[in-house]
Design an enzyme around this catalytic site. Structure first.
Site, PDB file in Angstrom:
ATOM      1  N   HIS A 150       4.536 -15.683  -3.074  1.00  0.00           N
ATOM      2  CA  HIS A 150       4.653 -15.547  -4.763  1.00  0.00           C
ATOM      3  C   HIS A 150       5.535 -16.736  -5.148  1.00  0.00           C
ATOM      4  O   HIS A 150       6.596 -16.634  -5.865  1.00  0.00           O
ATOM      5  CB  HIS A 150       5.239 -14.319  -5.273  1.00  0.00           C
ATOM      6  CG  HIS A 150       6.344 -13.658  -4.609  1.00  0.00           C
ATOM      7  ND1 HIS A 150       7.442 -14.225  -3.980  1.00  0.00           N
ATOM      8  CD2 HIS A 150       6.420 -12.320  -3.969  1.00  0.00           C
ATOM      9  CE1 HIS A 150       8.393 -13.365  -3.321  1.00  0.00           C
ATOM     10  NE2 HIS A 150       7.567 -12.026  -3.451  1.00  0.00           N
ATOM     11  N   ASP A 152       9.312  -9.135   2.871  1.00  0.00           N
ATOM     12  CA  ASP A 152       8.913  -9.231   1.458  1.00  0.00           C
ATOM     13  C   ASP A 152       9.574  -8.001   0.518  1.00  0.00           C
ATOM     14  O   ASP A 152       9.528  -6.822   1.289  1.00  0.00           O
ATOM     15  CB  ASP A 152       7.599  -9.329   1.105  1.00  0.00           C
ATOM     16  CG  ASP A 152       7.313  -9.218  -0.298  1.00  0.00           C
ATOM     17  OD1 ASP A 152       7.740 -10.351  -1.048  1.00  0.00           O
ATOM     18  OD2 ASP A 152       6.713  -8.182  -0.834  1.00  0.00           O
ATOM     19  N   LEU A 155       0.893  -1.195   0.024  1.00  0.00           N
ATOM     20  CA  LEU A 155      -0.086   0.012  -0.033  1.00  0.00           C
ATOM     21  C   LEU A 155       0.775   1.195   0.236  1.00  0.00           C
ATOM     22  O   LEU A 155       0.330   2.415  -0.255  1.00  0.00           O
ATOM     23  CB  LEU A 155      -0.963   0.245   1.050  1.00  0.00           C
ATOM     24  CG  LEU A 155      -2.159  -1.176   1.123  1.00  0.00           C
ATOM     25  CD1 LEU A 155      -3.158  -0.884   2.247  1.00  0.00           C
ATOM     26  CD2 LEU A 155      -2.842  -0.813  -0.209  1.00  0.00           C
ATOM     27  N   ARG A 156       2.136   1.028   0.120  1.00  0.00           N
ATOM     28  CA  ARG A 156       3.182   2.232  -0.041  1.00  0.00           C
ATOM     29  C   ARG A 156       3.018   3.392   1.025  1.00  0.00           C
ATOM     30  O   ARG A 156       3.913   4.240   0.891  1.00  0.00           O
ATOM     31  CB  ARG A 156       3.034   2.746  -1.606  1.00  0.00           C
ATOM     32  CG  ARG A 156       3.309   1.823  -2.536  1.00  0.00           C
ATOM     33  CD  ARG A 156       4.692   1.124  -2.615  1.00  0.00           C
ATOM     34  NE  ARG A 156       4.827   0.322  -3.870  1.00  0.00           N
ATOM     35  CZ  ARG A 156       5.374  -0.785  -3.679  1.00  0.00           C
ATOM     36  NH1 ARG A 156       6.035  -1.095  -2.588  1.00  0.00           N
ATOM     37  NH2 ARG A 156       5.588  -1.366  -4.892  1.00  0.00           N
ATOM     38  N   ASP A 184       0.270  -9.524  -4.516  1.00  0.00           N
ATOM     39  CA  ASP A 184       1.598  -9.069  -4.664  1.00  0.00           C
ATOM     40  C   ASP A 184       1.274  -7.703  -5.492  1.00  0.00           C
ATOM     41  O   ASP A 184       2.337  -7.287  -6.225  1.00  0.00           O
ATOM     42  CB  ASP A 184       2.724  -9.845  -5.425  1.00  0.00           C
ATOM     43  CG  ASP A 184       3.946  -9.076  -5.058  1.00  0.00           C
ATOM     44  OD1 ASP A 184       4.008  -8.104  -4.299  1.00  0.00           O
ATOM     45  OD2 ASP A 184       5.096  -9.584  -5.491  1.00  0.00           O
ATOM     46  N   ASN A 244       7.487  -3.298   3.573  1.00  0.00           N
ATOM     47  CA  ASN A 244       8.348  -2.380   2.960  1.00  0.00           C
ATOM     48  C   ASN A 244       7.921  -1.109   2.564  1.00  0.00           C
ATOM     49  O   ASN A 244       8.213  -0.451   1.341  1.00  0.00           O
ATOM     50  CB  ASN A 244       9.008  -3.036   1.716  1.00  0.00           C
ATOM     51  CG  ASN A 244       7.988  -3.450   0.487  1.00  0.00           C
ATOM     52  OD1 ASN A 244       6.804  -3.369   0.859  1.00  0.00           O
ATOM     53  ND2 ASN A 244       8.420  -3.758  -0.571  1.00  0.00           N
TER      54      ASN A 244
END
Ligand code: DOR
Length: 432
Positions: A231, A151, A60-61, A306, A91
């Site tokens: 993934h 991740d 979602l940044r 992802d 991240n």
């Protein structure tokens, strides 16, 4: 609380259409031709009713890259895609490696209110792979973090991975591993094979993933910890999972596959368009087919998007400078419908399993992935299985527009999404 009547829907795509009455956040009644007082009626017209989708893997940044996505825009994309819960990867900038950041993400998700946003906590401080983050503090924060992942990066040090599995075990958590042996992927840009070689791109070999998956399955068995493999991208990984899941060990292993690894292959490299750059990379036809089979037979438990939005400047550039990642939330159902349903590999009950029930079970969510039955929480996705639509990245809710499916016609359209009985998306529009 509002009462919503869903007219003419087919739970799991089975049987004659029925009506579903939703009140006080739960399914209040199911039957033919219900005549109930409702604040709103949604015409299902035979739509398939499924439990709302759960995405174990979303970027979602926020905080840090609000030019690529925010919790608000990502939540909109999720609701439009049929999701009622998403797990926001750690991240971000700053990294979600402490209680303050995970609580911020969790609170912001609640404020937006379109989808349950569960923050994922980083395994190591700053995702640096050197020192365990304060996992217990994140677990006991308001966000009640249960899923931990570095991740984007692999927890490559086996001792740190062992400790993470042991520690999360003590409070019922799990470690979601981005399986990538970093020494085997130095400078890697694409799947190692003839297509990458032709373009002079450094290769990302399958054993870089498989060696970590094998190691971590052994560590999960040894520690009794719970491992989730992010993934999965190669046939070899599917074979390893089949082997380890068939053994009766103290540990537990689950795995996800992305929609893009089910459909796309490294043939896409010929475009030299960085929209096709992703980590792990698009693999071969054989890999994609093996992943579909592994998803159908339960070797791979679930689909996770992802979803990785990027700002234009991070994608509209030379391949080697571009960031890896693709949008996924609004196209996942279409890709699953195309690769798994239209091919006969899964029926709609199977889709409910891979998009909702298994991810909810893996993450320990008690109120998601539940049966469509009276008294159950009304977290639902209504899907028109016959409708086809054309992907236009500019029309998706995400800020980043990096969809590799641009211009593609996809079957399966989300008619409506309900979160605890409230409509969050209907006919392609978000409700707030
Ligand atoms: O392609 C990817 N993008 N893979 C990852 O593991 C991380 C993600 C991102 O954060 O952009």
């Amino acid at each position: 609380m509002t009462r919503v009547l869903l007219k003419d829907v087919r739970p799991y795509g089975e049987g004659e259409p029925v009506d579903v009455l939703v009140a006080d956040g739960v399914i209040a009644d199911i039957g033919a031709n219900l005549s109930a007082d409702a604040d709103e009626i949604v015409q299902g017209s035979g739509a398939v009713a499924l439990p709302g989708f759960v995405d174990l893997h979303t970027h979602l940044r926020e905080p840090g890259r609000e030019d690529a996505e925010t919790i608000e825009t990502g939540s909109k994309a999720a609701a439009l895609g049929g999701y009622t819960a998403v797990f926001a990867m750690a991240n971000t900038d700053p990294v979600a490696d402490n209680a303050v950041i995970v609580e911020h993400v969790w609170r912001r998700g609640r404020e937006v209110g379109l989808v349950d946003v569960h923050p994922v906590g980083a395994v190591t401080v700053g995702l640096a792979g050197e020192k365990l983050a304060e996992l217990g503090t994140m677990r006991h924060s308001a966000a009640e973090v249960r899923v931990f992942s570095d991740d984007g990066k692999c927890v490559h040090d086996p001792l740190i991975m062992r400790r993470a599995l042991e520690y999360t075990r003590s409070f019922g958590g799990l470690v979601a591993q981005h399986a990538e042996e970093p020494r085997l992927t130095v400078g890697a840009q694409a799947h190692e094979g003839p297509n990458a070689a032709r373009l002079g791109l450094a290769g990302w070999p399958a054993p870089a993933e498989e060696s970590i998956v094998a190691r971590d399955c052994l560590l999960a068995a040894h520690t009794g910890g719970t491992l989730h493999v992010c993934h999965v991208s190669t046939e070899g990984t599917a074979e390893l999972l089949r082997f380890f899941k068939g053994r009766d060990t103290g540990g537990s292993v689950s795995a996800e596959v992305t929609p893009h690894h089910l459909l796309l292959t490294d043939e896409r490299l010929a475009t030299y368009d960085p929209v096709n750059k992703v980590n792990p990379p698009l693999r071969t036809d054989d890999d994609a087919l093996a992943l579909r089979r592994a998803l159908a037979d339960g070797t791979v438990d679930c689909v996770a998007t992802d979803h990785a939005p990027h700002a234009a400047q991070d994608k509209d550039c030379e391949w080697s400078a571009a960031k890896p990642g693709m949008l996924g939330l609004q196209t996942a159902l279409g890709i699953v419908t195309r690769t798994m349903v239209r091919s006969g590999l899964l029926d709609w009950r199977g889709v409910a399993r891979v998009l909702s029930e298994r991810p909810a079970e893996i993450a320990g969510l008690a109120d998601q992935g539940r049966p469509i039955a009276v008294g159950e929480p009304a977290n639902l996705a209504l899907v028109d299985p016959d409708a086809e639509w054309t992907v236009r990245a500019a029309e998706l809710a995400s800020l980043g527009q990096n969809s590799p499916f641009e211009g593609m016609r996809l079957p399966g359209r989300v008619v409506a999404t309900l979160l605890r009985g409230a409509i969050t998306a209907h006919e392609g529009k978000v409700r707030r």
